[in-house]
Design a protein around this motif. Sequence first.
Motif, PDB file in Angstrom:
ATOM      1  N   GLU A   5     -32.059  13.016  50.704  1.00 23.70           N
ATOM      2  CA  GLU A   5     -32.922  11.913  50.254  1.00 23.70           C
ATOM      3  C   GLU A   5     -33.745  11.390  51.430  1.00 23.70           C
ATOM      4  O   GLU A   5     -34.927  11.063  51.289  1.00 23.70           O
ATOM      5  CB  GLU A   5     -32.087  10.778  49.648  1.00 23.70           C
ATOM      6  CG  GLU A   5     -31.542  11.095  48.253  1.00 23.70           C
ATOM      7  CD  GLU A   5     -32.655  11.530  47.279  1.00 23.70           C
ATOM      8  OE1 GLU A   5     -33.704  10.865  47.231  1.00 23.70           O
ATOM      9  OE2 GLU A   5     -32.465  12.550  46.583  1.00 23.70           O
ATOM     10  N   LYS A   8     -36.523  13.754  52.012  1.00 22.72           N
ATOM     11  CA  LYS A   8     -37.589  13.574  51.010  1.00 22.72           C
ATOM     12  C   LYS A   8     -38.489  12.400  51.381  1.00 22.72           C
ATOM     13  O   LYS A   8     -39.715  12.496  51.271  1.00 22.72           O
ATOM     14  CB  LYS A   8     -36.980  13.345  49.632  1.00 22.72           C
ATOM     15  CG  LYS A   8     -36.469  14.617  48.971  1.00 22.72           C
ATOM     16  CD  LYS A   8     -36.044  14.263  47.560  1.00 22.72           C
ATOM     17  CE  LYS A   8     -35.402  15.429  46.842  1.00 22.72           C
ATOM     18  NZ  LYS A   8     -34.712  14.969  45.615  1.00 22.72           N
ATOM     19  N   ARG A  12     -42.660  12.584  52.213  1.00 23.82           N
ATOM     20  CA  ARG A  12     -43.665  11.980  51.318  1.00 23.82           C
ATOM     21  C   ARG A  12     -44.908  11.494  52.065  1.00 23.82           C
ATOM     22  O   ARG A  12     -45.939  11.257  51.460  1.00 23.82           O
ATOM     23  CB  ARG A  12     -43.043  10.832  50.520  1.00 23.82           C
ATOM     24  CG  ARG A  12     -42.157  11.352  49.400  1.00 23.82           C
ATOM     25  CD  ARG A  12     -41.753  10.301  48.379  1.00 23.82           C
ATOM     26  NE  ARG A  12     -40.723  10.894  47.536  1.00 23.82           N
ATOM     27  CZ  ARG A  12     -39.411  10.648  47.654  1.00 23.82           C
ATOM     28  NH1 ARG A  12     -38.985   9.746  48.532  1.00 23.82           N
ATOM     29  NH2 ARG A  12     -38.540  11.275  46.897  1.00 23.82           N
ATOM     30  N   THR A  87     -45.874  22.609  42.764  1.00 22.34           N
ATOM     31  CA  THR A  87     -45.850  21.155  42.516  1.00 22.34           C
ATOM     32  C   THR A  87     -46.542  20.485  43.701  1.00 22.34           C
ATOM     33  O   THR A  87     -46.696  21.105  44.754  1.00 22.34           O
ATOM     34  CB  THR A  87     -44.412  20.608  42.380  1.00 22.34           C
ATOM     35  OG1 THR A  87     -43.638  21.097  43.469  1.00 22.34           O
ATOM     36  CG2 THR A  87     -43.766  21.036  41.067  1.00 22.34           C
ATOM     37  N   GLU A  91     -44.825  15.645  47.160  1.00 26.75           N
ATOM     38  CA  GLU A  91     -43.783  15.189  46.237  1.00 26.75           C
ATOM     39  C   GLU A  91     -42.639  16.198  46.325  1.00 26.75           C
ATOM     40  O   GLU A  91     -42.557  17.138  45.537  1.00 26.75           O
ATOM     41  CB  GLU A  91     -44.340  15.098  44.812  1.00 26.75           C
ATOM     42  CG  GLU A  91     -45.391  14.004  44.681  1.00 26.75           C
ATOM     43  CD  GLU A  91     -46.060  13.977  43.311  1.00 26.75           C
ATOM     44  OE1 GLU A  91     -45.467  14.460  42.330  1.00 26.75           O
ATOM     45  OE2 GLU A  91     -47.203  13.475  43.248  1.00 26.75           O
ATOM     46  N   PRO A  92     -41.775  16.014  47.360  1.00 29.00           N
ATOM     47  CA  PRO A  92     -40.754  17.023  47.637  1.00 29.00           C
ATOM     48  C   PRO A  92     -39.833  17.288  46.436  1.00 29.00           C
ATOM     49  O   PRO A  92     -39.525  16.379  45.683  1.00 29.00           O
ATOM     50  CB  PRO A  92     -39.947  16.403  48.782  1.00 29.00           C
ATOM     51  CG  PRO A  92     -40.477  15.049  49.020  1.00 29.00           C
ATOM     52  CD  PRO A  92     -41.742  14.882  48.290  1.00 29.00           C
ATOM     53  N   ARG A  93     -39.472  18.552  46.279  1.00 25.22           N
ATOM     54  CA  ARG A  93     -38.513  18.893  45.215  1.00 25.22           C
ATOM     55  C   ARG A  93     -37.601  19.993  45.729  1.00 25.22           C
ATOM     56  O   ARG A  93     -38.001  20.802  46.580  1.00 25.22           O
ATOM     57  CB  ARG A  93     -39.265  19.323  43.953  1.00 25.22           C
ATOM     58  CG  ARG A  93     -39.616  20.778  43.932  1.00 25.22           C
ATOM     59  CD  ARG A  93     -40.645  21.148  42.901  1.00 25.22           C
ATOM     60  NE  ARG A  93     -41.573  22.090  43.497  1.00 25.22           N
ATOM     61  CZ  ARG A  93     -41.396  23.418  43.497  1.00 25.22           C
ATOM     62  NH1 ARG A  93     -40.368  23.950  42.908  1.00 25.22           N
ATOM     63  NH2 ARG A  93     -42.268  24.214  44.097  1.00 25.22           N
ATOM     64  N   ILE A  94     -36.380  19.987  45.211  1.00 31.55           N
ATOM     65  CA  ILE A  94     -35.399  20.997  45.623  1.00 31.55           C
ATOM     66  C   ILE A  94     -35.225  21.981  44.480  1.00 31.55           C
ATOM     67  O   ILE A  94     -35.040  21.582  43.336  1.00 31.55           O
ATOM     68  CB  ILE A  94     -34.052  20.337  45.996  1.00 31.55           C
ATOM     69  CG1 ILE A  94     -34.270  19.407  47.192  1.00 31.55           C
ATOM     70  CG2 ILE A  94     -32.995  21.392  46.320  1.00 31.55           C
ATOM     71  CD1 ILE A  94     -33.062  18.640  47.652  1.00 31.55           C
ATOM     72  N   GLU A  95     -35.345  23.261  44.821  1.00 26.31           N
ATOM     73  CA  GLU A  95     -35.232  24.292  43.798  1.00 26.31           C
ATOM     74  C   GLU A  95     -34.611  25.525  44.421  1.00 26.31           C
ATOM     75  O   GLU A  95     -35.057  25.975  45.481  1.00 26.31           O
ATOM     76  CB  GLU A  95     -36.643  24.624  43.297  1.00 26.31           C
ATOM     77  CG  GLU A  95     -36.684  25.247  41.927  1.00 26.31           C
ATOM     78  CD  GLU A  95     -38.133  25.501  41.509  1.00 26.31           C
ATOM     79  OE1 GLU A  95     -38.825  24.533  41.174  1.00 26.31           O
ATOM     80  OE2 GLU A  95     -38.561  26.666  41.593  1.00 26.31           O
ATOM     81  N   ILE A  99     -35.976  23.219  49.846  1.00 26.72           N
ATOM     82  CA  ILE A  99     -36.738  21.990  49.629  1.00 26.72           C
ATOM     83  C   ILE A  99     -38.209  22.305  49.896  1.00 26.72           C
ATOM     84  O   ILE A  99     -38.569  22.847  50.937  1.00 26.72           O
ATOM     85  CB  ILE A  99     -36.199  20.798  50.467  1.00 26.72           C
ATOM     86  CG1 ILE A  99     -37.009  19.545  50.181  1.00 26.72           C
ATOM     87  CG2 ILE A  99     -36.156  21.083  51.966  1.00 26.72           C
ATOM     88  CD1 ILE A  99     -36.260  18.249  50.455  1.00 26.72           C
ATOM     89  N   HIS A 100     -39.032  22.012  48.895  1.00 26.16           N
ATOM     90  CA  HIS A 100     -40.453  22.358  48.963  1.00 26.16           C
ATOM     91  C   HIS A 100     -41.290  21.125  49.267  1.00 26.16           C
ATOM     92  O   HIS A 100     -41.164  20.125  48.566  1.00 26.16           O
ATOM     93  CB  HIS A 100     -40.941  22.908  47.616  1.00 26.16           C
ATOM     94  CG  HIS A 100     -40.382  24.243  47.267  1.00 26.16           C
ATOM     95  ND1 HIS A 100     -41.102  25.396  47.381  1.00 26.16           N
ATOM     96  CD2 HIS A 100     -39.154  24.604  46.835  1.00 26.16           C
ATOM     97  CE1 HIS A 100     -40.352  26.426  47.009  1.00 26.16           C
ATOM     98  NE2 HIS A 100     -39.158  25.972  46.671  1.00 26.16           N
ATOM     99  N   ASN A 422     -41.607  25.582  52.422  1.00 27.42           N
ATOM    100  CA  ASN A 422     -40.254  25.176  52.028  1.00 27.42           C
ATOM    101  C   ASN A 422     -39.277  25.406  53.155  1.00 27.42           C
ATOM    102  O   ASN A 422     -39.527  26.185  54.065  1.00 27.42           O
ATOM    103  CB  ASN A 422     -39.805  25.985  50.807  1.00 27.42           C
ATOM    104  CG  ASN A 422     -39.615  27.447  51.173  1.00 27.42           C
ATOM    105  OD1 ASN A 422     -38.544  27.846  51.627  1.00 27.42           O
ATOM    106  ND2 ASN A 422     -40.668  28.238  51.024  1.00 27.42           N
TER     107      ASN A 422
END
Length: 444
Positions: A5, A8, A12, A87, A91-95, A99-100, A422
């Motif tokens: 978190e 992230k 941002r 994306t 706007e970070p996202r985990i996939e 983490i992208h 990422n």
Amino acid sequence: MDPLEELKSFLRFPSISTQPEHAPDLATCAEWLWEKLTAIGLTASLHSTPGSPVVVARSAHDPKKRTVLIYGHYDVQPPEPLSGWTTPPFEPRIENGHIHARGAADNKGQILAHILGVAETFRERGSLPVNVIFLIEGEEEIGSPNLEEFLREHRAELACDLVAISDTAMGPGNTAALTYALRGIAAMELIVRGPARDLHSGLFGGAVANPATVVARLLASLHDADGRVLIPGFYDAVRPLQQWERAAAADLERAAGGDEAIKELAGVKELFGEKGFTTIERIGARPTAEVNGIGGGYQGAGTKTVLPKEAFAKITFRLVADQDPALILAAAEEYLRAQTPPGVLLEIVTGHSGAAYQYDPNSPDGIAARKALKEAFGAEPLLLRDGGSIPILATLKEILGVDSYLLGLANPDCRIHSPNENMLVENFLGGIRMNKILLQALAR
Ligand code: BES
Ligand code: ZN
């Protein structure tokens, strides 16, 4: 707070150093770092420069302990082209364990791994095994134009025994690696100006030199058909590769799965480069001339019969030890001028530059760094030369008199500077472990 978190939040900030409209984002990102470093018990300060602020933070200094300076950068490359992102870049996202976000692997994930490694060590031991100084800048991606002066002014308070940096990559297959050489860089833009205005290509074409054609000819003159640079003297100062280095490069090539794996990463069917060198050597150990951008004339839909008044190209040379960036730029300028036809004006604007950097991975601190990588990632680290640049390294050596150890954490498929950048979450978390071990190992 959960480390992911926190990462992230850091990701941002659109801290894009090359775009002036993002100056406020760089400033708030630097403040965020200041707060973070203060919260973990360090004495942090924010220093304004003519560009982005420099963040410095230090632990209480014990004169009996060694001092490690940790360098990183909170600025990022522009995210463009935006259409390439799955994306939005900030706007970070985990996939799938990655983490992208823009900056995830260059260099925010690594900076936070350093910070959290120091914080956990503090929490667990109540003190640090070494004195720590953080030096985090916001202009690395534009060639660190204000950091040299900052280093000169603050040289006494930045005095240290070594520099530790995680702004490079892991080895092939995401194995641990200590990078012992990075290429240098020298940037230039050439602008060819011809007629006073864009002309009708039928009424004037054939009688007036076409600036776009001149740019194309000049660029084409940089290389022979095999990709060897033709600028006289370009290779004169290149330090020859040692036998052990060629052997290490061959090990790396095997670990990388040969050229096939590199083609896959690059998304090409064939590789191309200078004869007499393997792909790994071409990337890490040979200097190059690259065209980064080219433009001029009509760019819209359909056709327009025009002879453009001007055209330009942006070039960077990647350099190796012991090439001098200033001499390379001068040699390039002389070579290009000598070929410029009459009727056009060649303007050359030189940009940022930084010499290549190389150190001994077998020194006591090199051994300590390798131990930290080995214990954190469970494999004997490979030794590698990487092709990217961190322009301030040679200056750190010159001003602070110490070596910079490069403990890379970026996964090979991290796509830094590209869409969908990422970082493997595993590398980020392993990086926190690695930093904790490193602090102990460097205490000696
Ligand atoms: N982190 C990179 C350098 C790097 C990446 C080295 C991977 C080795 C492996 C750094 O942020 C970077 O991109 N540097 C620029 C410097 C330039 C803009 C002055 C580069 O190499 O293009
Ligand atoms: Zn970068």
